[in-house]
Write an enzyme that holds these catalytic residues in place. Structure first.
Site, PDB file in Angstrom:
ATOM      1  N   CYS A  98       0.889  -1.163   0.000  1.00 38.07           N
ATOM      2  CA  CYS A  98       0.000   0.000   0.000  1.00 38.07           C
ATOM      3  C   CYS A  98       0.917   1.201   0.000  1.00 38.07           C
ATOM      4  CB  CYS A  98      -0.915   0.010   1.225  1.00 38.07           C
ATOM      5  SG  CYS A  98      -1.860   1.553   1.318  1.00 38.07           S
ATOM      6  N   SER A 102      -1.295   2.020   4.450  1.00 40.33           N
ATOM      7  CA  SER A 102      -1.109   0.711   5.080  1.00 40.33           C
ATOM      8  C   SER A 102      -2.327  -0.164   4.867  1.00 40.33           C
ATOM      9  CB  SER A 102      -0.911   0.910   6.575  1.00 40.33           C
ATOM     10  OG  SER A 102      -2.027   1.622   7.070  1.00 40.33           O
ATOM     11  N   CYS A 103      -3.055   0.058   3.778  1.00 42.57           N
ATOM     12  CA  CYS A 103      -4.293  -0.675   3.554  1.00 42.57           C
ATOM     13  C   CYS A 103      -4.000  -2.172   3.508  1.00 42.57           C
ATOM     14  CB  CYS A 103      -4.949  -0.212   2.259  1.00 42.57           C
ATOM     15  SG  CYS A 103      -5.358   1.539   2.351  1.00 42.57           S
TER      16      CYS A 103
END
Lengths: 204, 102
Positions: A98, A102-103
């Site tokens: 990501c 921080s997906c």
């Protein structure tokens, strides 16, 4: 002084105290949420992978609709963005990053690891994926195409690794036990050496 | 390429200054602070008091120097606070009073 520049621990304590005092949330809700979050771990994703290796129908569902595939196993994704599953093949290896933040598919893999959120991983994964993989000791033949997929706030990805040779006849629990967090992000692949050790010494 | 293209500082894909930085692969155990911030974010989202996009906007609004200095969840509590103030869920006066009372 800008309130937002307050020391983070003091800021958390103050925000929490005000939110609770105003009845916006309660200590019990916070504790309950922490407990629920800790229940999610890479073991859930590993179960999905193992089932996908064993059952062609489930594998098809995984690749078509990851959210539904998770919910079939009782993993609740509700409220989270859709989950996509990327299949590694002998010719394509997938790596998830990501770049913007921080997906991460937390419902099936738990909290993202520290390195997934780091500037170095986010910057390098899209520019030098083979160099990144090498840091984990993952060396792919030149004829394998590396596909880097950027997870977003609206769509989360996990990798379906290839089932390693030497696992013929294994049941779902045995297979799930060899699937690691990194295998489902794509920095590693299920490891033959570790696998033999697990088979010989299952308690380790 | 970075020279030609304006990049917000959270947009890290391919950014050259990090390309030679090794990746810290060590596991970092989450602290109580981390878990608590994470949980508050989830509870606020469930109560429809903050969206993922609002969380992201708040994180991306952190000045570059602070962005890289702060830990992951330190960015989050800053964004959460920012959003609670913007929505009027809490006021600056209430927060200042709580900070003084610590």
């Amino acid at each position: 002084m800008n309130l937002l520049e307050t020391d983070s621990a003091a800021l958390l304590a103050a925000v929490r105290r005000v939110l609770i005092a105003k009845g916006v949330l309660t200590d019990a809700e916070i504790a309950d949420r922490i407990a629920k979050t800790e229940q999610a771990s890479p073991a859930l994703g590993a179960r999905m992978v193992a089932k996908g290796w064993l059952e062609p129908d489930y594998r098809a569902l995984l690749l078509e609709d990851g959210t539904k595939a998770a919910e079939t196993l009782g993993i609740m994704i509700r409220g989270a963005p859709p989950l996509g599953v990327l299949e590694n093949t002998p010719l394509v290896h997938n790596l998830v990053v990501c770049t913007l933040c921080s997906c991460y598919p937390r419902a099936v893999l738990g909290y993202p690891p520290f390195w997934f959120k780091s500037a170095a991983y986010r910057a390098r994964a899209v520019r030098d994926p083979r160099g990144v993989l090498a840091e984990w000791g993952t060396l792919l033949p030149d004829n394998v195409r590396v596909r880097v997929v950027d997870s977003t706030a609206d769509y989360r990805w996990m990798v379906l690794p290839q089932r390693p040779a030497g696992t013929e006849g294994w049941d779902e629990a045995q297979l799930a036990a060899i699937v690691r967090e990194g295998d489902m992000i794509g920095v590693t692949v299920p490891d033959g050496a570790r696998l033999r050790e697990k088979t010989l010494y299952p308690e380790r | 390429m970075d020279k030609d293209l304006f990049r917000a500082h959270h947009d890290l894909g391919g950014v050259s200054k990090f390309l030679c930085e090794p990746i810290d692969k060590e596991p970092h155990i989450l602290t109580d602070f981390d878990r608590e911030v994470d949980a508050i974010r989830q509870v606020l989202a469930a109560k429809k008091l903050m969206t993922t996009d609002e969380l992201r906007r708040g994180i991306e609004a952190i000045p570059e120097e602070d962005y890289h200095r702060l830990s992951y969840y330190q960015r989050w509590i800053r964004s959460i606070t920012d959003n609670m103030l913007r929505r009027g869920v809490v006021t600056e006066a209430e927060l200042r009073a709580a900070l003084e009372g610590q």
